[in-house]
Write an enzyme that holds these catalytic residues in place. Structure first.
Site, PDB file in Angstrom:
ATOM      1  CG  ASP A  74       1.732   3.818   2.443  1.00  0.00           C
ATOM      2  OD1 ASP A  74       2.714   3.094   2.668  1.00  0.00           O
ATOM      3  OD2 ASP A  74       1.803   4.876   1.794  1.00  0.00           O
ATOM      4  CG  ASP A 105       4.349   3.156  -0.584  1.00  0.00           C
ATOM      5  OD1 ASP A 105       3.728   4.230  -0.603  1.00  0.00           O
ATOM      6  OD2 ASP A 105       4.861   2.684   0.454  1.00  0.00           O
ATOM      7  CG  ASP A 125       0.707   6.446  -1.467  1.00  0.00           C
ATOM      8  OD1 ASP A 125      -0.421   6.968  -1.346  1.00  0.00           O
ATOM      9  OD2 ASP A 125       1.663   6.689  -0.709  1.00  0.00           O
TER      10      ASP A 125
HETATM   11  P1  8DG Z   1       5.555   2.724   5.734  1.00  0.00           P
HETATM   12  O1  8DG Z   1       4.551   3.136   4.717  1.00  0.00           O
HETATM   13  O2  8DG Z   1       5.868   1.279   5.710  1.00  0.00           O
HETATM   14  O3  8DG Z   1       5.200   3.190   7.093  1.00  0.00           O
HETATM   15  O4  8DG Z   1       6.946   3.440   5.369  1.00  0.00           O
HETATM   16  P2  8DG Z   1       7.416   3.871   3.942  1.00  0.00           P
HETATM   17  O5  8DG Z   1       6.814   3.006   2.889  1.00  0.00           O
HETATM   18  O6  8DG Z   1       8.884   3.987   3.978  1.00  0.00           O
HETATM   19  O7  8DG Z   1       6.860   5.347   3.861  1.00  0.00           O
HETATM   20  P3  8DG Z   1       5.946   6.070   2.780  1.00  0.00           P
HETATM   21  O8  8DG Z   1       5.456   7.306   3.443  1.00  0.00           O
HETATM   22  O9  8DG Z   1       4.909   5.187   2.222  1.00  0.00           O
HETATM   23  O10 8DG Z   1       6.973   6.516   1.674  1.00  0.00           O
HETATM   24  C1  8DG Z   1       7.646   5.595   0.856  1.00  0.00           C
HETATM   25  C2  8DG Z   1       8.483   6.320  -0.130  1.00  0.00           C
HETATM   26  O11 8DG Z   1       7.652   6.967  -1.063  1.00  0.00           O
HETATM   27  C3  8DG Z   1       9.344   7.394   0.506  1.00  0.00           C
HETATM   28  O12 8DG Z   1      10.698   7.033   0.437  1.00  0.00           O
HETATM   29  C4  8DG Z   1       9.176   8.589  -0.313  1.00  0.00           C
HETATM   30  C5  8DG Z   1       8.246   8.139  -1.410  1.00  0.00           C
HETATM   31  N1  8DG Z   1       7.289   9.175  -1.703  1.00  0.00           N
HETATM   32  C6  8DG Z   1       6.131   9.558  -1.112  1.00  0.00           C
HETATM   33  N2  8DG Z   1       5.610  10.627  -1.733  1.00  0.00           N
HETATM   34  C7  8DG Z   1       6.463  10.898  -2.699  1.00  0.00           C
HETATM   35  C8  8DG Z   1       6.511  11.865  -3.689  1.00  0.00           C
HETATM   36  O13 8DG Z   1       5.662  12.726  -3.759  1.00  0.00           O
HETATM   37  N3  8DG Z   1       7.561  11.804  -4.552  1.00  0.00           N
HETATM   38  C9  8DG Z   1       8.533  10.825  -4.460  1.00  0.00           C
HETATM   39  N4  8DG Z   1       9.538  10.783  -5.334  1.00  0.00           N
HETATM   40  N5  8DG Z   1       8.511   9.923  -3.520  1.00  0.00           N
HETATM   41  C10 8DG Z   1       7.506   9.972  -2.668  1.00  0.00           C
HETATM   42  O14 8DG Z   1       5.628   8.977  -0.173  1.00  0.00           O
HETATM   43 MN    MN Z   2       4.730   3.045   2.543  1.00  0.00          MN
HETATM   44 MN    MN Z   3       3.288   5.873   0.710  1.00  0.00          MN
END
Ligand code: 8DG
Ligand code: MN
Ligand code: MN
Length: 383
Positions: free
Chosen positions: A204, A206, A307
């Site tokens: 995804d 972020d 996100d």
């Molecule tokens: P990817 O998407 O590249 O596969 O990996 P990623 O970017 O490391 O994984 P991610 O699932 O998108 O998560 C990225 C970071 O976002 C992860 O370290 C935790 C954070 N994160 C969420 N949801 C929440 C939340 O509800 N609260 C907080 N503080 N962080 C969150 O994904």
């Molecule tokens: Mn991510």
């Molecule tokens: Mn994410």
């Protein structure tokens, strides 16, 4: 790799946040195997077991040398008995019968298939499996009730399980940046998550949105979403309207959820990333060409999970640290804060539980300093 391994000197630190974990490392075959075991344990609801395999994989990623003999791991922390067994099998036979058995098992494969639907977690996937469902088509056949998130997840299943590339993440950041600047000049959009750790692709995108004058960020996300929606960029979105609690609220720091949940206004969305073939086709209503082939390669547009998070400027370094990941790195950073420093760290701030004071920070570096940790670059947080 350096010829002289460090392991005899016992130099591998116990917490992930004390170690540098690069994206590319020397033990990929072993970590893939251990991560399969971690995933399988998670599918079984055994979070403790899952965490143990996951920690073992993380520590191997941080070693600057390739493991060749199991004895090399005797002074390395976090490698439990079961992990050692898997590693030994891998070292001796080049594969692990146990891991292969998991990978081929009907349950594992089905759980994987179902949990790859956006909005479907282990619990629901497990219920479907129990009911005898095995394929995506079975969901329709059995008229399974899906919420809006899951419906969107199923509709865009192929695309959402095709890795998002860096250029796509940057294109989306740019689209969001334009909308943000249109509403509030000076506001910023920052790409975090895996891409900030240097990953060339991810599942995804972020994005953190903030504004240098505190308070100016309020309501920004909501307005950005409505602009993006009117421009046809959103295939799905769901905004979690959180009221930011006061940092003075003790509950934010002492509750069990204090470090896992954050309270930012946030939007889970699916973007319509158009013009992949350089054509001028646009709008969310556009027909998807070649979607039936399943490869997505001939499509002119692609669905991408995004996100979006809105954060006050004073909390930005904490949000940045919290959203950069990896999840394993974050978990240990918070565990270290709590157990070694008597502090609560979350995406809003850092709080000293005994002195009852906040430790403000203007950068990630300052947060590491407060914790007495060496600074670890985002590229070194790939645990
Ligand atoms: P990817 O998407 O590249 O596969 O990996 P990623 O970017 O490391 O994984 P991610 O699932 O998108 O998560 C990225 C970071 O976002 C992860 O370290 C935790 C954070 N994160 C969420 N949801 C929440 C939340 O509800 N609260 C907080 N503080 N962080 C969150 O994904
Ligand atoms: Mn991510
Ligand atoms: Mn994410």
């Amino acid at each position: 790799a350096p010829a002289e391994p460090l392991e005899e000197k016992g130099q591998v630190a116990p917490y992930i946040c004390q170690r540098r974990t690069p994206l590319l490392h020397h033990n990929t075959a072993l970590t893939d195997a251990l991560e399969t075991m971690a995933e399988e344990a998670r599918f079984c609801g055994s979070d403790v077991r899952s965490l143990a395999f996951s920690r073992a994989a993380s520590v191997l990623k941080s070693l600057p040398w390739r493991v060749k003999r199991i004895q090399q791991l005797h002074t390395v922390p976090c490698v439990g008995e079961h992990s050692q067994r898997i590693i030994q099998e891998m070292l001796e036979d080049g594969m692990s019968a146990e891991v292969e058995q998991v990978r081929q098992s009907e349950r594992y494969r089905t759980m994987k298939l179902f949990t790859k639907i956006f909005g479907v977690g282990v619990k629901i996937a497990s219920q479907w499996y129990q009911r005898g469902l095995r394929t995506l088509a079975d969901l329709q056949l059995h008229q399974i009730k899906l919420n809006l998130e899951q419906q969107a997840g199923l509709l865009h299943y192929e695309d959402l399980n095709t890795p998002v590339e860096l250029w796509e993440a940057e294109a989306i950041s740019q689209v969001v940046r334009k909308a943000v600047e249109q509403i509030s000049p000076g506001a910023t959009v920052t790409l975090t998550g895996g891409f900030r750790r240097g990953k060339p692709c991810g599942h995804d995108v972020d994005l953190l949105i903030t504004h240098p004058s505190e308070g100016q960020e309020m309501g920004l996300l909501c307005r950005v979403i409505s602009i993006l929606d009117s421009q046809g960029f959103l295939l799905y979105h769901s905004t979690h309207r959180n009221s930011l609690p006061s940092l003075e609220d003790e509950e934010l720091w002492v509750s069990d959820h204090s470090s896992t949940m954050d309270h930012f206004e946030r939007c889970l969305s699916i973007f319509h990333l158009g013009d992949l073939a350089g054509s001028n086709q646009g709008g969310a209503g556009a027909q998807k060409l070649g979607a039936s082939t399943g490869s997505g390669a001939s499509s002119l547009w692609k669905a991408v999970r995004v996100d979006l998070v809105e954060t006050p400027y004073s909390q930005f370094p904490f949000a940045l640290l919290g959203w950069t990941g990896s999840r394993n790195f974050e978990r240990d950073l918070r565990r270290f804060s709590k157990h070694e420093k008597k502090m609560t760290l979350n995406s809003h701030g850092l709080y000293h539980l005994e002195q009852k004071i906040f430790l403000p920070a203007a950068s990630e570096e300052e947060i590491f300093q407060h914790l007495g940790l060496e600074y670890i670059l985002p590229e070194e947080r790939n645990a």
